[in-house]
Write a protein that holds these residues in place. Structure first.
Motif, short mmCIF file in Angstrom:
data_model
loop_
_atom_site.label_atom_id
_atom_site.label_comp_id
_atom_site.label_asym_id
_atom_site.label_seq_id
_atom_site.Cartn_x
_atom_site.Cartn_y
_atom_site.Cartn_z
N HIS A 288 -6.01 -6.70 13.07
CA HIS A 288 -6.57 -6.47 11.74
C HIS A 288 -5.88 -5.25 11.11
O HIS A 288 -5.45 -5.29 9.96
N CYS B 244 -2.18 -5.86 10.05
CA CYS B 244 -2.09 -6.65 8.82
C CYS B 244 -2.46 -5.81 7.60
O CYS B 244 -1.82 -5.92 6.55
N GLY C 254 0.47 -3.68 6.89
CA GLY C 254 1.50 -4.50 6.24
C GLY C 254 1.22 -4.71 4.77
O GLY C 254 2.13 -4.62 3.93
N ASN C 255 -0.03 -4.96 4.43
CA ASN C 255 -0.41 -5.19 3.04
C ASN C 255 -0.32 -3.92 2.21
O ASN C 255 0.22 -3.91 1.10
N LYS D 44 3.05 -6.66 1.85
CA LYS D 44 2.89 -8.02 2.37
C LYS D 44 1.55 -8.60 1.92
O LYS D 44 0.69 -7.89 1.41
N LEU E 25 -0.80 -10.47 4.00
CA LEU E 25 -1.29 -10.98 5.27
C LEU E 25 -2.81 -11.13 5.22
O LEU E 25 -3.47 -10.50 4.40
N ASP E 26 -3.36 -11.94 6.10
CA ASP E 26 -4.80 -12.16 6.17
C ASP E 26 -5.36 -11.42 7.40
O ASP E 26 -5.36 -11.97 8.51
N PRO E 27 -5.82 -10.17 7.21
CA PRO E 27 -6.30 -9.38 8.35
C PRO E 27 -7.46 -10.02 9.10
O PRO E 27 -7.52 -9.95 10.33
N ALA F 115 -6.19 -12.82 11.27
CA ALA F 115 -5.50 -12.23 12.42
C ALA F 115 -6.50 -11.75 13.47
O ALA F 115 -6.29 -11.93 14.68
N LEU G 20 0.84 -15.47 11.49
CA LEU G 20 0.27 -14.20 11.95
C LEU G 20 0.58 -13.92 13.43
O LEU G 20 0.24 -12.87 13.95
N TYR H 272 1.89 -10.53 14.57
CA TYR H 272 0.92 -9.43 14.48
C TYR H 272 -0.09 -9.49 15.63
O TYR H 272 -0.48 -8.46 16.18
N GLU I 122 5.07 -2.28 10.67
CA GLU I 122 3.66 -1.95 10.87
C GLU I 122 3.43 -1.28 12.22
O GLU I 122 2.62 -0.37 12.34
#
Length: 196
Positions: A41, A44, A47-48, A53, A55-57, A60, A126, A129, A171
């Motif tokens: 989490h 991600c 990363g965002n 990015k 990403l969907d934490p 993940a 994902l 990650y 990250e």
């Protein structure tokens, strides 16, 4: 119908990790899975927020919660055995896949597709990650063991750091620079309490 999926998954706490190593403190699969979910989490989010990015934490974190669930059936295979040869890695992958199939088959029919997608980490964007979070969790365990004076984990610590650096994820580099130092602090230092 034997809907025993959840009863089995909640047995993660009985699967000890690092079985061939002398541990200062124990580590089980449930603790490792939670740590990995928190770290996936975080990676991600980093990363965002820092690398632009999308990403969907939360996704993940869910993938990470179940990333080793098959070990409820297989147990934790020691690293020196699991990675001894490509043939053993391939064979163990087959065993892990069969364990995942067995677990998902223990769900009510309408829930199975939801969990198939959770167990399909290999096919997820994902995956890097979750893999990095898994290695970070192992690295932190090794770091804490060595800081407790347990030299048994010195080599594993170096190997985990090397593997993490070789992922070439910004990250992970960010986490090393900004978050790992706190793992070498005591509780008062982590809370920013003044020294007496």
């Amino acid at each position: 119908m034997n809907n025993s999926f959840y009863a089995l998954v909640l047995r993660m706490k009985y699967i000890d990790r690092w079985g061939l190593m002398r541990n200062t403190f124990s580590d089980n699969l449930a603790e490792h899975s939670l740590d990995t979910a928190i770290l996936a989490h975080a990676l991600c989010l980093i990363g965002n927020e820092y690398f632009g990015k999308s990403l969907d934490p939360e996704r993940a974190a869910v993938l990470a919660l179940f990333h080793d669930a098959g070990e409820i059936i297989t147990g934790d295979m020691p690293t020196p055995i699991k990675y001894r040869s490509q043939a053993l890695r391939d064979l163990y992958r087959e065993v892990e896949d069969a364990a995942a199939e067995d677990l998902v088959s223990r769900l009510p029919d309408r829930l199975r597709p939801h969990y198939w997608s959770v167990f399909a980490v290999e096919d997820s964007p994902l995956r890097p990650y979750v893999k990095a979070a898994d290695k970070l969790s192992a690295y932190i365990k090794c770091l804490q063991e060595t800081q407790s004076g347990n030299r048994e984990f010195s080599h594993a610590l170096a190997c985990q750091e090397k593997a993490l650096r070789e992922l070439h994820l910004p990250e992970v580099d960010f986490f090393f620079e900004n978050c790992i130092p706190a793992f070498s602090q005591n509780l008062d230092e982590q809370q920013g309490l003044p020294r007496p």
